[in-house]
Structure formats: structure tokens, C-alpha cells
Design an enzyme around this catalytic site. Structure first.
Site, PDB file in Angstrom:
ATOM      1  CE  LYS A  77     -21.601  65.883 -39.707  1.00 37.52           C
ATOM      2  NZ  LYS A  77     -20.369  66.670 -40.221  1.00 37.52           N
ATOM      3  NE  ARG A 122     -16.262  72.581 -38.375  1.00 38.15           N
ATOM      4  CZ  ARG A 122     -16.983  71.676 -38.669  1.00 38.15           C
ATOM      5  NH1 ARG A 122     -18.321  71.757 -38.111  1.00 38.15           N
ATOM      6  NH2 ARG A 122     -16.786  70.729 -39.679  1.00 38.15           N
TER       7      ARG A 122
HETATM    8  C1  LIG Z   1     -20.593  67.243 -41.313  1.00 37.96           C
HETATM    9  C2  LIG Z   1     -19.639  67.504 -42.454  1.00 37.96           C
HETATM   10  C3  LIG Z   1     -20.046  67.477 -43.563  1.00 37.96           C
HETATM   11  C4  LIG Z   1     -21.383  67.299 -44.383  1.00 37.96           C
HETATM   12  O1  LIG Z   1     -22.134  68.208 -43.721  1.00 37.96           O
HETATM   13  P1  LIG Z   1     -23.576  68.406 -44.378  1.00 37.96           P
HETATM   14  O2  LIG Z   1     -23.940  69.828 -44.050  1.00 37.96           O
HETATM   15  O3  LIG Z   1     -24.539  67.396 -43.778  1.00 37.96           O
HETATM   16  O4  LIG Z   1     -23.611  67.991 -45.759  1.00 37.96           O
HETATM   17  C5  LIG Z   1     -18.947  67.829 -44.581  1.00 37.96           C
HETATM   18  N1  LIG Z   1     -17.609  68.111 -44.070  1.00 37.96           N
HETATM   19  C6  LIG Z   1     -17.509  68.390 -42.671  1.00 37.96           C
HETATM   20  C7  LIG Z   1     -15.933  68.541 -42.326  1.00 37.96           C
HETATM   21  C8  LIG Z   1     -18.373  68.113 -41.845  1.00 37.96           C
HETATM   22  O5  LIG Z   1     -17.909  67.976 -40.454  1.00 37.96           O
END
Ligand SMILES: *Cc1c(COP(=O)(O)O)cnc(C)c1O
Length: 354
Positions: free
Chosen positions: A35, A128
Site C-alpha cells: 500500500k 483499532r
Molecule cells: C498497513 C498495514 C500493515 C503494514 O504496516 P507497516 O507499518 O508498513 O509494516 C500491516 N497490517 C495491517 C493490518 C496494515 O493495515
């Protein structure tokens, strides 16, 4: 073409290799998170070449772009009930915490003749997503047992995103317990115990991660070579996979303090200025519309970023050794927020470099 973001694919592949190897030593597979770069498939391929086991994204639009890459894909954000068909079509696995949505996924999977795999999310205090109430979870699990086109393959949690809670032996130990409980209720063996995002990486480095955890979902760690609990750089990785390059459109000696009565700037803030006398200032053709005002760091350490409006970035080049001219390019390393904004901006040219 300027402004642009240079994307060093071989550096990303290198980071992925180093980090997935470290993870494999501890029995952990990596879901590489796409993402941060809007799921551009050429960039995702560097993850795959570097050793990622899954690709993961929080938006269906991005997973769609990855459909021709053959490894399994994970939908990270809880699916919208209005998007269950796309979820089943473009994700092999999704993260879930709502029985209603899981039922809708089951129906969509049945329609498409598929078995959709899910990872149950539990909330360990970051507040969350995730089941919080154990009775609700058990009740939902018993109902999931009856769904023919859903297969529960794992449990996961997400920390340090809303509440800032740092992963440790206690909360991840609890995740393992949840996993055991789910296995008991469903009478199955879970394939995936997913211990979080880039904020869990420091535990692995310190050999503190609970043994049963066998999956991490990593974006920032791979992209920026940095763990996300304390912001420490990871040894032997690159921190400049993504760089912003912008062009100088004006250079003039001007005061450091605006002249006249100070009201509000373009973003409705009341600006404050330190008077450093006359300085050599340059304007770059890039702005907050592209960077979201997030952190960017000039590669030339003698440059100071003074500020930005929507389409202009103002820098102080008084102390630079190099004699910059109009038309010259200035290069910046970027943080996660700036990377996200730059990739998303249609005004920023995406320049892939091998
Ligand atoms: C964005 C996201 C991640 C990855 O996060 P980073 O901090 O970039 O490693 C992992 N799990 C979920 C549910 C996310 O939304």
C-alpha cells in the site's frame, strides 16, 4: 521528468532479501505490504524476487493491479460488505473481525465457486480492528464453522497504529493464546499466527518474539529499512529506495523574516519565523499537494527546508558548497507519509530504476 520519485528496485529487492532471511531464521514468513506504493506491480515484483511469501494491501484497487503476480494476496483492511465479491476475486486471504462480513464473504465465495481464507483479527489493546470480547469471538467462531466457503487459516493482530501500543512478549503471548483457543473451538490447526506489522520487527532482532508466531506483515521495514516501534534503521538495508527529485525554479537572496503584518499562510496556520538575516533561498516546483507536508530530507545536508505551499517548496541554500542554478535538481529521502503522498500524486512522475 520533474518532479519525480526515483524508485530503486534493486535496493528494494535487497532489503526484502535481507529482512525475509532474518525472518526465516526465526520461522517467520513475510507478507510484503504494497500500500505504500499504491500496489504498482513492477515494485511489488521486487518484493517477490526478494523472497516475500505473500503480497498484502489494504485496498482492493491495489490488489487488482497485482492480479498477474501469482503468489497469494492478503486483503489487510477489513473488507466492506459492499466489496465482498471484489475481495474474494482479488484476495486469497482477508483479515476479518465481523461475522456479518464473513457471512457475506462466504456467499460471494460460493457464487464465484471459491474457498476464501480468513485470518481472524484480535485487538490486544491498540484499539483499532479486531475482536475484543472473547465471548463474542467464540460465538462467531461457532457460526463460522458452518460456512462452507470460508476457511479460517489464521489469527492476527495489529498494534502501534492507533493507540501507539508497542508489541511485546505479553501482548503477542496473548495472540498465541487466542490462536490456541481458535484451534480448539474450530478443531483445526491454524497455518498463520500473524504478529503484526513493522512495529514488531524489533522483537525479532532482539530474539523476543514468541515462538509460535510465524508471520509478519511488513511495509515500512522493507521500503525504508527501518523498524517502526522506535524508528531504528536496520543494518545492511537501504534507506533511500524512494527519493523525491524536484527542480529549482527561482534562486534569490531574500530576508528570512517576511515583511509586513503576519496573518495566516495558505493552510490557515499563523506562521512563526526566526530572523536569520538575508539568506539564499530557492524555490522548487513541488508542494504540499504532492508531499502532504510530510517529512522529506535533503540528501545535501547543507540544505534547510523552510516551508511549502500547495505547489512550491522553499529551501535555504545559503550554506551549500555547491553553486546551485535555476533548473538544477534537488534530491530528497522520504519518510513513509511523504512516500505515500508522492506515489499517489498524479503530478509526480514515477521513475523506475533497476
Ligand atoms: C498497513 C498495514 C500493515 C503494514 O504496516 P507497516 O507499518 O508498513 O509494516 C500491516 N497490517 C495491517 C493490518 C496494515 O493495515
Amino acid at each position: 521528468m520533474n518532479p519525480r520519485i526515483d524508485i530503486h528496485l534493486s535496493k528494494l529487492k535487497h532489503n526484502t532479501k535481507i529482512i525475509t532471511d532474518l525472518c526465516k531464521e526465526k520461522g517467520i514468513e513475510v507478507a510484503a505490504v504494497t500500500k505504500g506504493f499504491s500496489g504498482i506491480s513492477e515494485i511489488a515484483q521486487a518484493y517477490v524476487d526478494g523472497g516475500a511469501r505473500y503480497l498484502a494491501d489494504s485496498r482492493i484497487e491495489n490488489l487488482k493491479k497485482l492480479k498477474d503476480i501469482s503468489i497469494e494476496k492478503i486483503m489487510l483492511r477489513l473488507p466492506m460488505t459492499s466489496q465482498v465479491e471484489e475481495t474474494v476475486a482479488y484476495a486469497d486471504i482477508s483479515l476479518n473481525s465481523e461475522l456479518e462480513t464473513i457471512v457475506a464473504l462466504n456467499n460471494a465465495a460460493e457464487k464465484l465457486g471459491k474457498i476464501h481464507k480468513i485470518i481472524i483479527m484480535v485487538d490486544l489493546g491498540d484499539l483499532r480492528e479486531g475482536f475484543f470480547d472473547e465471548v463474542e469471538l467464540e460465538d462467531a467462531l461457532l457460526k463460522m464453522k458452518k460456512l462452507q466457503n470460508i476457511k479460517v487459516i489464521g489469527v492476527g493482530t495489529n498494534l502501534t497504529c492507533y493507540g501507539g501500543v508497542i508489541p511485546d512478549e505479553t501482548n503477542l503471548g496473548k495472540l498465541v493464546e487466542y490462536g490456541e483457543k481458535i484451534e480448539k473451538v474450530l478443531d483445526t490447526k491454524l497455518e498463520i499466527i500473524s504478529g503484526g506489522n513493522s512495529s514488531s520487527f524489533h522483537l525479532l532482532e532482539q530474539d523476543r518474539i514468541p515462538k509460535k508466531i510465524n508471520n509478519l506483515r511488513l511495509g515500512e521495514t522493507l521500503l525504508l529499512g527501518r523498524e517502526a516501534a522506535y524508528g531504528e534503521l536496520i543494518e545492511n538495508t537501504h534507506h533511500d529506495v524512494f527519493q523525491l527529485v524536484a527542480e529549482i525554479i527561482e534562486i534569490k537572496d531574500k530576508p528570512s523574516h517576511p515583511i509586513g503584518t503576519i496573518g495566516r499562510d495558505a493552510f490557515w496556520n499563523i506562521p512563526v519565523f526566526e530572523d536569520k538575516g538575508i539568506m539564499k533561498r530557492a524555490i522548487l516546483a513541488v508542494g504540499r499537494q504532492d508531499t502532504a507536508g510530510a517529512s522529506i530530507e535533503p540528501v545535501d545536508k547543507n540544505i534547510d527546508v523552510l516551508g511549502a505551499s500547495s505547489d512550491h517548496l522553499i529551501i535555504d541554500i545559503t550554506h551549500c558548497d555547491r553553486e546551485y542554478k535555476v533548473g538544477d535538481e534537488i534530491r530528497f529521502n522520504v519518510g513513509y507519509g511523504a512516500m505515500l503522498a508522492l506515489i499517489t500524486s498524479e503530478y509526480i512522475h514515477k521513475n523506475m530504476i533497476d
